[in-house]
Design an enzyme around this catalytic site. Structure first.
Site: not given
Lengths: 211, 266
Positions: B12, B131
């Protein structure tokens, strides 16, 4: 310092190829200028994307005749390697540079053979060549492609994904002995790729090539 | 021998630094992006994914300066996710040296974007992230805006339909993030991944749930995925990549093992 001309064929991996050359101590310039291409110590024909778009761009830039005049070692990478052949069935069929005999075809996929062929696959060395110095059968290169050239007399290393195909190639005639192609991405293939590129940049590669 | 199953650490990124989030908030600085990328390269990661967590929720594009820095430093492929919603943004990221771009929420808002990217750069550059979460009726459905828990929305589209659709539109690879198992470290969602595998003909990357070496063995053997993505087990050092690859090879999973070939010293 070895000066490399990266032929601007419109691909998106051009920056990565330049980075790899620079990590090896060479300089790399992206160019479509004939004089600059003909002045370089090495010429790389990069390219990600489609064969049709790459050929259209080379035509548009009037570079096809220029490439024929290159006498120093030249390396096609990925789609750039496919461009060395006669014809590709991609984009409904497109004529290529025709330095090497053979037709580029779509890899046959099935339930377990996924297309695009994406990932690290093994090389099977078929011939001794300075560009493969220090690289052994079973080592892996990083491949990303859906089309490939057949294994022929110009194949130095083969790979298999659904079918056997040419992973590293070299011209066999006096006019094409200075031309290599690499279907995997040497700039993204860790030590194996650096080795191949270092071999390409080394003086030893020119032996047997009449510059 | 055939193409190796890939191990992909996911990092990230916020403002050019690698961060670790807890519950999507309170991000902890993990270090310099190039140093961490290089560490994973040396350990034998097959590919890296950088997820720009600042980009998408703020509605801005990825700041590509760090993409250039990563491209100059590392010689394995990497993908950039987060904040890419147009061909021009994708072009900037690819020209900076990324090998692939991954789109998620923007694809759910405007599916044609997938075709535009495939047309412009070739399908091999276009990764679609999905997702997915099981609803009370037993169906897996897709979610959007998952970068921010307050903004996350459930859509009507079932995951299996969306997987078929994005392939038709030109996705060259699919990353399935199983939200139900994400962060729990109890293993990948093998049932869901196997169901998606059955309708997915392009490379499929498993995401969400890795907590131990066995979980990787299971996901390759049971769900036949092409790659497995994970973050915290790699960042914490709990699963060292060389050990993971040795275990996978012992279990009969084909992997690339540069640590045995001396590649890492190059």
């Amino acid at each position: 310092m070895v000066q490399v001309a990266l032929v601007d064929s419109g691909g998106t991996n051009i920056g990565s190829v330049a980075d790899a050359v620079e990590r090896l101590g060479g300089t790399a310039r992206l160019t479509a200028d004939p004089a600059e291409i003909l002045r370089a110590d090495r010429v790389i024909l990069p390219g990600v994307g489609a064969a049709g778009a790459a050929m259209a761009r080379l035509n548009e830039l009037d570079l096809i005749a220029v490439l024929r005049d290159v006498r120093v070692p030249m390396l096609g990478v990925c789609v750039g390697s496919q461009l060395l052949f006669e014809h590709s069935e991609e984009d409904g069929g497109v004529d290529l540079l025709g330095y090497l005999p053979g037709r580029v075809t779509r890899l046959p996929g099935d339930e377990h053979i996924r297309i695009p062929h994406m990932g690290w696959n093994t090389l099977e060395l078929l011939a001794d060549d300075p560009i493969l110095a220090g690289i052994s059968t079973g080592e892996r290169g990083y491949f990303v492609h859906s089309y490939a050239a057949p294994v022929t007399g110009t194949t130095l290393a083969a790979c298999e994904h659904g079918t056997r195909f040419a992973a590293v190639v070299r011209g066999r005639t006096a006019e094409t002995a200075h031309i290599w192609g690499c279907q995997f991405h040497p700039e993204k293939s860790a030590a194996v790729g650096s080795r191949l590129l270092a071999n390409f940049l080394s003086p030893a590669i020119s032996e047997g090539v009449t510059a | 021998m055939s193409v190796a199953r890939r191990i992909i650490p996911c990092l990230d990124v916020r403002d050019g630094r690698v961060v670790k989030g807890t519950q999507f908030r309170d991000h902890v600085d993990m270090g310099d992006i190039v140093e961490l990328a290089d560490r994973y390269r040396l350990e034998g990661a097959d590919e890296l994914v950088f997820y720009d967590i600042t980009a998408s929720p703020q509605g801005r594009a990825v700041d590509i300066d760090w993409v250039r820095r990563v491209a100059r430093a590392i010689d394995i492929p990497f993908c950039v996710a987060g904040g890419i919603s147009s061909v021009e943004q994708a072009r900037a990221v690819l020209h900076a040296g990324a090998d692939k771009i991954s789109i998620n929420t923007p694809a759910t808002q405007r599916p044609e974007l997938i075709s535009e990217l495939a047309e412009a750069f070739g399908v091999q550059c276009v990764v679609v992230g999905i997702d997915s979460l099981r609803d009370p009726d037993g169906q897996w459905r897709i979610r959007q805006f998952t970068g921010n828990p307050d903004a996350t929305r459930a859509l009507e589209t079932t995951t299996l339909d969306w997987v078929a659709r994005v392939q038709e539109l030109g996705a060259g690879e699919i990353v399935l993030n199983c939200m139900g198992s994400d962060g729990v470290r109890a293993g990948y969602d093998l049932e869901q991944l196997s169901a998606v595998r059955a309708v997915c003909h392009v490379p499929l990357v498993a995401s969400g749930g890795a907590g131990a070496i066995d979980h990787f063995v299971d996901v390759f053997r049971e769900s036949d995925v092409d790659a497995a993505l994970a973050a915290s087990v790699f960042h914490s050092g709990q699963v060292p990549i060389p050990t993971l690859k040795d275990s996978l090879a012992e279990a009969g999973v084909e992997v690339r093992r540069p640590h045995l070939e001396g590649e890492h010293s190059a």
